[in-house]
Design a protein around this motif. Structure first.
Motif, PDB file in Angstrom:
ATOM      1  N   ILE A   9      66.939  46.257  34.849  1.00  0.00           N
ATOM      2  CA  ILE A   9      67.665  47.521  34.791  1.00  0.00           C
ATOM      3  C   ILE A   9      67.269  48.190  33.481  1.00  0.00           C
ATOM      4  O   ILE A   9      67.598  47.704  32.395  1.00  0.00           O
ATOM      5  N   ALA A  10      66.487  49.255  33.611  1.00  0.00           N
ATOM      6  CA  ALA A  10      65.988  49.964  32.440  1.00  0.00           C
ATOM      7  C   ALA A  10      66.983  51.068  32.083  1.00  0.00           C
ATOM      8  O   ALA A  10      67.047  52.089  32.754  1.00  0.00           O
ATOM      9  N   ALA A  11      67.777  50.810  31.067  1.00  0.00           N
ATOM     10  CA  ALA A  11      68.769  51.798  30.618  1.00  0.00           C
ATOM     11  C   ALA A  11      68.027  52.836  29.785  1.00  0.00           C
ATOM     12  O   ALA A  11      67.754  52.632  28.603  1.00  0.00           O
ATOM     13  N   ASN A  12      67.710  53.948  30.422  1.00  0.00           N
ATOM     14  CA  ASN A  12      66.857  54.967  29.809  1.00  0.00           C
ATOM     15  C   ASN A  12      67.690  56.035  29.087  1.00  0.00           C
ATOM     16  O   ASN A  12      68.897  56.099  29.238  1.00  0.00           O
ATOM     17  N   LYS A  13      67.013  56.843  28.327  1.00  0.00           N
ATOM     18  CA  LYS A  13      67.575  57.995  27.598  1.00  0.00           C
ATOM     19  C   LYS A  13      68.519  57.557  26.478  1.00  0.00           C
ATOM     20  O   LYS A  13      69.521  58.231  26.198  1.00  0.00           O
ATOM     21  N   LEU A  14      68.206  56.441  25.843  1.00  0.00           N
ATOM     22  CA  LEU A  14      69.045  55.990  24.728  1.00  0.00           C
ATOM     23  C   LEU A  14      68.941  56.924  23.525  1.00  0.00           C
ATOM     24  O   LEU A  14      69.688  56.787  22.562  1.00  0.00           O
ATOM     25  N   ASP A  15      68.010  57.869  23.584  1.00  0.00           N
ATOM     26  CA  ASP A  15      67.927  58.867  22.516  1.00  0.00           C
ATOM     27  C   ASP A  15      69.105  59.834  22.562  1.00  0.00           C
ATOM     28  O   ASP A  15      69.434  60.470  21.561  1.00  0.00           O
ATOM     29  N   LEU A  16      69.747  59.942  23.715  1.00  0.00           N
ATOM     30  CA  LEU A  16      70.888  60.856  23.832  1.00  0.00           C
ATOM     31  C   LEU A  16      72.122  60.201  23.205  1.00  0.00           C
ATOM     32  O   LEU A  16      72.379  59.019  23.429  1.00  0.00           O
ATOM     33  N   PHE A  17      72.879  60.977  22.440  1.00  0.00           N
ATOM     34  CA  PHE A  17      73.985  60.338  21.734  1.00  0.00           C
ATOM     35  C   PHE A  17      75.145  59.988  22.670  1.00  0.00           C
ATOM     36  O   PHE A  17      75.998  59.197  22.335  1.00  0.00           O
ATOM     37  N   THR A  18      75.128  60.558  23.885  1.00  0.00           N
ATOM     38  CA  THR A  18      76.158  60.217  24.862  1.00  0.00           C
ATOM     39  C   THR A  18      75.790  58.963  25.678  1.00  0.00           C
ATOM     40  O   THR A  18      76.559  58.529  26.539  1.00  0.00           O
ATOM     41  N   ALA A  19      74.604  58.397  25.418  1.00  0.00           N
ATOM     42  CA  ALA A  19      74.163  57.234  26.202  1.00  0.00           C
ATOM     43  C   ALA A  19      74.990  55.998  25.864  1.00  0.00           C
ATOM     44  O   ALA A  19      75.330  55.766  24.698  1.00  0.00           O
ATOM     45  N   LEU A  20      75.321  55.214  26.878  1.00  0.00           N
ATOM     46  CA  LEU A  20      75.988  53.934  26.648  1.00  0.00           C
ATOM     47  C   LEU A  20      74.942  52.921  26.169  1.00  0.00           C
ATOM     48  O   LEU A  20      73.813  52.937  26.638  1.00  0.00           O
ATOM     49  N   PRO A  21      75.334  52.024  25.259  1.00  0.00           N
ATOM     50  CA  PRO A  21      74.397  50.960  24.882  1.00  0.00           C
ATOM     51  C   PRO A  21      74.132  50.045  26.076  1.00  0.00           C
ATOM     52  O   PRO A  21      74.979  49.926  26.967  1.00  0.00           O
ATOM     53  N   PRO A  22      72.946  49.412  26.099  1.00  0.00           N
ATOM     54  CA  PRO A  22      72.531  48.666  27.292  1.00  0.00           C
ATOM     55  C   PRO A  22      73.550  47.645  27.806  1.00  0.00           C
ATOM     56  O   PRO A  22      73.746  47.531  29.016  1.00  0.00           O
ATOM     57  N   HIS A  23      74.217  46.903  26.905  1.00  0.00           N
ATOM     58  CA  HIS A  23      75.132  45.875  27.417  1.00  0.00           C
ATOM     59  C   HIS A  23      76.320  46.507  28.143  1.00  0.00           C
ATOM     60  O   HIS A  23      76.852  45.946  29.091  1.00  0.00           O
ATOM     61  N   LEU A  24      76.711  47.706  27.689  1.00  0.00           N
ATOM     62  CA  LEU A  24      77.806  48.389  28.391  1.00  0.00           C
ATOM     63  C   LEU A  24      77.334  49.013  29.698  1.00  0.00           C
ATOM     64  O   LEU A  24      78.088  49.102  30.669  1.00  0.00           O
TER      65      LEU A  24
END
Ligand code: GDP
Length: 266
Positions: free
Chosen positions: A162-177
Motif C-alpha cells: 500500500i503506497a501511501a502517496n502525496k506525503l508532501d501534502l500537509f493534510t496527508a496522514l502518516p503511513p501507519h495511520l
C-alpha cells in the motif's frame, strides 16, 4: 513431450514480455499514472486520467538490488536481467476496474500489487471509503485465488504494497495511520458486503436452509467479531505492507521505499 516443448517454444516466442509484473491499482487520482511516468522517464510529467491499462517495461533504478541477485554485481548479465520488470497502470475509475480484477484472475506473472492511495484523501471519509472498497475487492480476489487453487502447493504468493502517496501534502496522514484507517474501513466494507449477501439470499440452499458456503467464501480474512487486519492475509499468501512516499511535491520526489519493496520481490 513434443507438443509441450513446442508449446513452450511458441509461448516464449510470442510472449517475450513474460517478465515479473507489478500492477498499479487504487482509486482514481491517487497518483498511479504519475508513478508510472516517473518510473518510465525518471522524471515527472503532467498526467491525464487513465481510461485503459498501460504497460511499460522498465528497469529497477540504479542503487536498488533485486533480492534474487543480492550476491551478484551490477554489470553481471544475470543481475541486469533481474532488474527488468513490467509495470501495469490500471484505471482507477469505478466502471473501469474490471481491467484490474481481470488481471487478478490469471496473474501468471504478477509478482506484486502496488495499491496507491492519496494519503490526504484517506483523511476524509469519502476518500477513505472509496479506497477501502477497492482494497477489499482486491484482497478478496487474492484470497479466492489462493483458496481456490487446485494444486496442493498453492499458487505463488502475491504480496501487496500500500503506497501511501502525496506525503508532501500537509493534510496527508502518516503511513501507519493510513494503514490503520484502511484496516478499519475494510472491516466496515466486509460487514456491509456480508449483510448484502444475506439479504439477497446468497448462501441459502435449495430447500431454504442456510449452507453458508458462499458467505464464507465472500468473507475477507478471519471470521469472528474482530476487525479485519492486514496480517490476516498472510494465511492466504499475501503479505500487506504500508509505505509512504510522494511522486511529486515541492521538496522533490520520494519513492525510495516503494522501489525497495519492488526490489525485494525481484
Ligand atoms: P491516477 O488516477 O491514480 O493515475 O492519478 P494521477 O497519477 O493522474 O495523479 C492524480 C493527481 O495527483 C495529478 O494531478 C498528479 O499531479 C497528482 N499527484 C500525484 N502524485 C502526487 C504527489 O506525490 N503529491 C502531490 N501533491 N500530488 C500528486
Amino acid at each position: 513431450v513434443l507438443p509441450i516443448l513446442l508449446h513452450q517454444f511458441v509461448y516464449r516466442r510470442v510472449t517475450p514480455t513474460a517478465l515479473p509484473t507489478f500492477l498499479l491499482v487504487g482509486p482514481s487520482g491517487a497518483g498511479k499514472t504519475a508513478l508510472l511516468t516517473l518510473t518510465e522517464r525518471k522524471t515527472v510529467a503532467p498526467t491525464h486520467t487513465s481510461t485503459s491499462p498501460l504497460t511499460i517495461e522498465t528497469l529497477l533504478p540504479d542503487g536498488f538490488t533485486p533480492s534474487s541477485s543480492q550476491f551478484r554485481s551490477p554489470g553481471d548479465p544475470a543481475y541486469e536481467r533481474a532488474r527488468r520488470f513490467l509495470l501495469v497502470d490500471t484505471p482507477g475509475h469505478g466502471k473501469l476496474r474490471h481491467f484490474a480484477t481481470a488481471q487478478l484472475v490469471n496473474p501468471t506473472h504478477v509478482r506484486g500489487i502496488v495499491f496507491v492511495v492519496d494519503a490526504a484523501s484517506i483523511a476524509e471519509e469519502a476518500g477513505l471509503t472509496e479506497a477501502a472498497e477497492y482494497l477489499h475487492d482486491v484482497l478478496l480476489a487474492l484470497q479466492k485465488r489462493y483458496t481456490g487453487a487446485r494444486t496442493s502447493k498453492g499458487p505463488k504468493e502475491i504480496p501487496v504494497l500500500i503506497a501511501a502517496n502525496k506525503l508532501d501534502l500537509f493534510t496527508a496522514l502518516p503511513p501507519h495511520l493510513v494503514g490503520r484507517a484502511l484496516e478499519k474501513a475494510v472491516s466496515e466494507v466486509r460487514k456491509s458486503r456480508a449483510k448484502g449477501l444475506k439479504d439477497s439470499g446468497v448462501g441459502m440452499g435449495m430447500g431454504g436452509e442456510d449452507d453458508g458456503v458462499d458467505e464464507e467464501r465472500e468473507w475477507l480474512g478471519e471470521g469472528g467479531e474482530g476487525n479485519f487486519e492486514f496480517r490476516h492475509m498472510e494465511e492466504v499468501g499475501t503479505g500487506v505492507v504500508v509505505k509512504g512516499g510522494n511522486v511529486l511535491g515541492g521538496e522533490g520526489t520520494d519513492v525510495q521505499a516503494w522501489y525497495e519493496w519492488i526490489a525485494e520481490q525481484l
